[in-house]
Motif scaffolding. Structure first.
Motif, PDB file in Angstrom:
ATOM      1  N   VAL A 125       0.846  -1.202   0.000  1.00 48.50           N
ATOM      2  CA  VAL A 125       0.000   0.000   0.000  1.00 48.50           C
ATOM      3  C   VAL A 125       0.877   1.245   0.000  1.00 48.50           C
ATOM      4  N   VAL A 126       1.898   1.250   0.844  1.00 48.55           N
ATOM      5  CA  VAL A 126       2.785   2.410   0.941  1.00 48.55           C
ATOM      6  C   VAL A 126       3.484   2.666  -0.384  1.00 48.55           C
ATOM      7  N   LYS A 127       4.016   1.619  -0.993  1.00 53.31           N
ATOM      8  CA  LYS A 127       4.752   1.802  -2.249  1.00 53.31           C
ATOM      9  C   LYS A 127       3.839   2.302  -3.367  1.00 53.31           C
ATOM     10  N   ASN A 128       2.602   1.861  -3.387  1.00 49.53           N
ATOM     11  CA  ASN A 128       1.659   2.372  -4.387  1.00 49.53           C
ATOM     12  C   ASN A 128       1.352   3.853  -4.145  1.00 49.53           C
ATOM     13  N   ILE A 129       1.207   4.219  -2.895  1.00 47.50           N
ATOM     14  CA  ILE A 129       0.930   5.630  -2.581  1.00 47.50           C
ATOM     15  C   ILE A 129       2.134   6.496  -2.947  1.00 47.50           C
ATOM     16  N   LEU A 130       3.343   5.999  -2.689  1.00 48.31           N
ATOM     17  CA  LEU A 130       4.533   6.750  -3.080  1.00 48.31           C
ATOM     18  C   LEU A 130       4.596   6.918  -4.595  1.00 48.31           C
ATOM     19  N   PHE A 131       4.182   5.897  -5.324  1.00 47.15           N
ATOM     20  CA  PHE A 131       4.143   5.991  -6.782  1.00 47.15           C
ATOM     21  C   PHE A 131       3.167   7.089  -7.202  1.00 47.15           C
ATOM     22  N   ILE A 132       2.007   7.134  -6.570  1.00 43.32           N
ATOM     23  CA  ILE A 132       1.000   8.157  -6.889  1.00 43.32           C
ATOM     24  C   ILE A 132       1.593   9.548  -6.668  1.00 43.32           C
ATOM     25  N   ALA A 133       2.236   9.753  -5.520  1.00 44.72           N
ATOM     26  CA  ALA A 133       2.823  11.058  -5.209  1.00 44.72           C
ATOM     27  C   ALA A 133       3.912  11.428  -6.210  1.00 44.72           C
ATOM     28  N   ASP A 134       4.776  10.463  -6.535  1.00 44.07           N
ATOM     29  CA  ASP A 134       5.864  10.728  -7.465  1.00 44.07           C
ATOM     30  C   ASP A 134       5.342  11.036  -8.862  1.00 44.07           C
ATOM     31  N   TYR A 135       4.328  10.323  -9.284  1.00 47.65           N
ATOM     32  CA  TYR A 135       3.786  10.534 -10.631  1.00 47.65           C
ATOM     33  C   TYR A 135       3.134  11.918 -10.733  1.00 47.65           C
ATOM     34  N   LEU A 136       2.410  12.310  -9.717  1.00 45.05           N
ATOM     35  CA  LEU A 136       1.784  13.630  -9.733  1.00 45.05           C
ATOM     36  C   LEU A 136       2.833  14.727  -9.822  1.00 45.05           C
ATOM     37  N   ARG A 137       3.910  14.590  -9.062  1.00 42.04           N
ATOM     38  CA  ARG A 137       4.974  15.595  -9.103  1.00 42.04           C
ATOM     39  C   ARG A 137       5.674  15.609 -10.462  1.00 42.04           C
ATOM     40  N   GLN A 138       5.809  14.433 -11.066  1.00 44.52           N
ATOM     41  CA  GLN A 138       6.447  14.352 -12.377  1.00 44.52           C
ATOM     42  C   GLN A 138       5.597  15.036 -13.444  1.00 44.52           C
ATOM     43  N   GLN A 139       4.316  14.759 -13.446  1.00 36.21           N
ATOM     44  CA  GLN A 139       3.428  15.264 -14.481  1.00 36.21           C
ATOM     45  C   GLN A 139       3.008  16.718 -14.247  1.00 36.21           C
ATOM     46  N   SER A 140       2.992  17.116 -13.001  1.00 38.98           N
ATOM     47  CA  SER A 140       2.555  18.476 -12.673  1.00 38.98           C
ATOM     48  C   SER A 140       3.419  19.013 -11.526  1.00 38.98           C
ATOM     49  N   PRO A 141       4.608  19.517 -11.843  1.00 39.04           N
ATOM     50  CA  PRO A 141       5.542  19.947 -10.789  1.00 39.04           C
ATOM     51  C   PRO A 141       4.976  21.039  -9.869  1.00 39.04           C
ATOM     52  N   VAL A 142       4.018  21.825 -10.363  1.00 40.09           N
ATOM     53  CA  VAL A 142       3.479  22.905  -9.539  1.00 40.09           C
ATOM     54  C   VAL A 142       2.460  22.406  -8.519  1.00 40.09           C
TER      55      VAL A 142
END
Length: 860
Positions: A125-142
């Motif tokens: 669960v934690v690793k999936n949530i970290l993926f979500i956070a990382d992907y959002l920052r990658q696609q939308s840095p602001v």
């Protein structure tokens, strides 16, 4: 977990491992539609067909998120719900593009309990949530990403057994998410703790099935997220800061409050409080006074305080009650203002204990309506803001050379249009003044009218064709004073008395004695005429030592019309009122003033071209708290100093107030305490301000002559040495350079305030020549590119007090659009000067510049 979901989770996990291990570009997996439920598909197709807006706040998650009406809860239509009942981390990943493509300002994620109910391991669960956070920052840095802890559960209702037996796993996930926050560039929000009972389970009162929330649960959730949604401090910030503040465990929930109990003679305060609560959506309908249910109480009792007992109060917030205690109704009123700030989210006040009192008895605000008329409604707006921040004197300057605004029954010609030079025919009737007085009285504000005499009285002379100091003029002015004193029955009358040639040395003394006959105290400007010893002196210019046998109000260098908005907050915050840390029988306090000599295009421009509300809040802090620093200071202080840290703490509270209470009002101020400038110089330009020096060829990054903090840098004030700039021994014919760096999360145009001469609203200052920032040849470069100055509407025009300011000041023209690259951006400013001697009275030399992003960026 069924087979399809299990397979999807494995695919996601493998992709995650590959991406994280190699720091490669993250890609979302593709799932067949059959993996997800019908409801999931319904919601997702709905989301995809909604208008694609950017810069929104998105709540992302499962049924717990799905169940809230977020935009109504926060009263903000920019908040969007992207919750789907039954969703899991894999489901969020599958639909993440729909969120990221919108480039939201913020995403609040709550997910994972359904994963755990299907026996997914906490680390998965934690690793999936970290993926979500990382992907959002990658696609939308602001986008700011907020990961919330999973809420607690409770098996008391014998429902959702697969979920409510996962308390240990929930804690494991939450602990891991909190530890990973910094490394994965998201903000972790612990909402779990506040929802727990002493056994670590979900509080039964907040749920009816052990998993999902009832209305009260969503209100608590709102309270916890409120500072993150609106970029506020974790606890409600108070301004002015109380003398003693102790935060305690627990909170008072307004939705459980049933009554407001008030002692006798507090009807006005009780009614005022009920109206404020109603405006927040808190309706008190049950007036049970038994105290068996949560209540708010207003109670009169003697308080022991260090000083100013008349305005002192004690405020205690517990889970059961909010009690405001004071020795007077005025003290109760002050406590109510603090309570309103504690109730910033309209739902909950955190438990606390406050004891508070002011340093000065006179905390005033003056408006000049003689030169520029303001409607009663606009004045009420300002009085209301005064009340919210505990200012207690409203000084109305009613008569001027331009116009006489106070109606007289005996002499109606005074307010005749033909004798006015601006806003012709605009004046205040008897009903207007009485209405303003009543409005002030309800808010424990003393109303002080000013009839300026014998100076600033050209309108009087036009109406009567006689000088005010003549025998005829004295008779008329006494008639007016008698009428005014008997009609309004106020406690003070300001008689002006400055900036005039006294031809009758007995005039002011005679007038003051006449006013005193009506049991009205007099106030006069100082330096000014020869007023009696019992007249309060209002200081407006630096002069000799204060005579302790007299009474004073300090307004020296507290004229907002002369101040740059950023300078105003710094200067007023630093001020030591009357050169004392607190008031006494001689020094009553201080007063900020707005003298907008220049004509305005519309009345509201007085509040925009002058830093009225930022200055008012800075003065409220200083006049209530006392203290301050000696001398008149325009600078925040060098970086990493106690002075800079003290100002930054105040500024954070000021910005919170702006965000919450000034959304629809002019508030020309942005955060500046994080902006650090490195200065290089001085370079001798030999009288040629266009001379180029080394920093223009290679932007320096070390060996600075000094550093300074802030958005407005005043190298030398026009009133130096009374008002201190950055350079104590400033020399003519010199050039200085200053540089700073600003971080941007993405490429694009950003808004900036940029200016090199903030025009006083009281001087007839010339407009810069075409193609220049100022008449000193100042310049600014962004990443090496020279920035083109504004196209001034009245470029090269001589100063004219009858021509309203249009674009001359950065705070009332559209912000500059500057292209910043992603990462660090370099700003270089050139500020040359030749002579400090003014061309004329309207063009004093204020050697300065302002450069500031008008949103939150990191600077160094």
């Amino acid at each position: 977990m069924n087979g399809k979901l299990k397979k999807a989770a494995i695919i996601t996990w493998c992709l995650l491992l590959l991406s994280v291990a190699g720091y490669a570009q993250l890609h979302l997996p593709v799932y067949p539609d059959t993996v997800f439920t019908t409801y999931y598909q319904q919601r997702l197709t709905h989301f995809k067909t909604l208008p694609k807006t950017s810069n929104d706040i998105i709540f992302l998650g499962n049924s717990i998120t799905d169940g809230a009406e977020w935009s109504e809860l926060f009263r903000d239509m920019h908040i969007k719900n992207r919750g789907i009942s039954g969703d899991v981390t894999t489901g969020v990943i599958a639909r993440l593009n729909e969120v990221a493509d919108r480039k939201p300002a913020k995403v609040f994620l709550l997910i994972g309990v359904n994963d755990l109910s299907r026996n997914s391991a906490p680390d998965t669960v934690v690793k999936n949530i970290l993926f979500i956070a990382d992907y959002l920052r990658q696609q939308s840095p602001v986008t700011q990403v907020y990961v919330q802890s999973i809420l607690p559960v409770n098996s008391i209702y014998n429902k959702f057994g697969a979920h409510t037996n996962k308390s240990a796993q929930i804690i494991a996930v939450n602990t891991a998410l909190q530890q990973a926050a910094k490394a994965n560039n998201y903000t972790f929000i612990d909402i779990h703790t506040a929802f727990c009972n002493p056994d670590g389970k979900m509080q039964p009162a907040l749920t009816n099935d052990g998993l999902h929330l009832k209305g009260e649960g969503y209100l608590l959730w709102k309270h916890l997220l409120y500072p993150y949604v609106f970029d506020l401090q974790p606890k409600a910030v108070l301004l002015p800061l109380p003398k003693s503040l102790q935060w305690n465990a627990g909170y008072f929930a307004t939705y459980n409050c049933t009554t407001v109990i008030a002692d006798a003679k507090l009807d006005n305060e009780q009614h005022y409080l009920l109206n404020l609560l109603a405006a927040k959506g808190i309706q008190i309908t049950d007036h049970d006074s038994t105290g068996k249910k949560p209540y708010i109480q207003l109670h009169i009792a003697k308080l022991k305080t260090a000083q100013q007992a008349d305005e002192a109060y004690h405020l205690q917030v517990t889970a059961r009650s909010i009690v405001i205690t004071a020795g007077t109704a005025h003290g109760i009123f002050n406590g109510i203002q603090t309570l309103m700030q504690l109730l910033r989210d309209n739902v909950i006040a955190d438990a606390c204990d406050i004891t508070d009192w002011p340093a000065f008895t006179w905390r005033g605000y003056m408006v000049d309506v003689g030169r520029n008329y303001q409607s009663v409604e606009l004045l009420k707006q300002q009085i209301d803001q005064m009340a919210h921040y505990k200012l207690n004197v409203f000084h109305l300057h009613l008569t001027e050379d331009i116009a006489w605004r106070l109606f007289s029954k005996k002499y109606p010609q005074l307010t005749a249009a033909q004798f006015m030079l601006r806003d012709k025919g605009m004046y205040y009737t008897v009903q207007d003044i009485q209405q303003l007085m009543d409005f002030c009285r309800e808010r424990h504000i003393t109303f002080v009218p000013e009839i300026d005499m014998p100076g600033h009285s050209a309108a009087f002379k036009r109406a009567f064709n006689t000088d005010m100091q003549s025998d005829t003029g004295i008779k008329i002015i006494k008639d007016i004073i008698k009428e005014v004193c008997e009609t309004y029955k106020f406690n003070y009358l300001h008689i002006g008395g400055d900036e005039v040639k006294i031809s009758n040395p007995d005039f002011l003394a005679e007038i003051c004695r006449f006013v005193n006959q009506f049991h009205v105290a007099t106030i006069g400007w100082s330096p000014g005429g020869n007023v009696p010893s019992n007249t309060i002196r209002q200081l407006w210019m630096k002069e000799g030592a204060i005579d302790k046998k007299l009474r004073y109000i300090d307004s020296r260098h507290l004229y907002l019309n002369h101040m740059d908005p950023l300078e105003s907050v710094v200067t007023i915050f630093n001020r030591r009122i009357g050169d004392q840390k607190k008031g006494d029988n001689s020094l009553l306090g201080g007063e900020i003033c707005v003298w907008n000599d220049r004509a305005v295009a519309k009345q509201e421009d007085v509040l925009l071209t002058n830093p009225v509300y930022p200055g008012m809040l800075a003065f409220a802090e200083r006049s209530w708290r006392g203290g301050g620093k000696p001398d008149w200071i325009t600078a925040i202080g060098a970086p990493n100093t106690a002075d800079a840290a003290e100002f930054a703490e105040f500024e954070n509270r000021l910005i919170d107030q702006k965000k919450q209470y000034f959304k629809t009002l002019p508030f020309p101020y942005y955060k500046q305490a994080g902006t650090i400038w490195r200065f290089y110089g001085p370079y001798d330009n030999h009288g040629d301000p266009g001379t180029k020096f080394k920093p223009e060829y290679a932007v320096p990054n070390d060996n600075a002559a000094f550093t300074a903090t802030g958005g407005t840098m005043i190298l030398r004030h026009w009133w130096q040495p009374l008002v201190k700039g950055l350079i104590a021994d400033a020399k003519e014919n010199t050039t200085w350079y200053a540089t700073t760096r600003i971080w941007s999360d993405d490429d694009g145009y950003k808004n900036f305030w940029i200016g090199f001469n903030n025009l006083s609203r009281s001087y007839a200052t010339d407009t810069p020549e075409p193609g220049t920032w100022d008449n000193r040849k100042s310049a600014i470069w962004i990443n090496g590119e020279l920035l083109t100055p504004p196209t001034w509407k009245y470029a090269g025009s001589n100063g004219n007090l009858e021509r309203p300011l249009i674009d001359e000041g950065y705070e009332y023209r559209p912000p500059f659009k500057i292209y910043l690259k992603r990462g660090w951006n370099t700003i270089l400013v050139k500020v040359p000067v030749t002579s400090f001697k003014a061309k004329d009275w309207g063009n004093p030399v204020k050697w300065m510049f302002t450069v500031l992003p008008v949103c939150d960026y990191d600077t160094n």
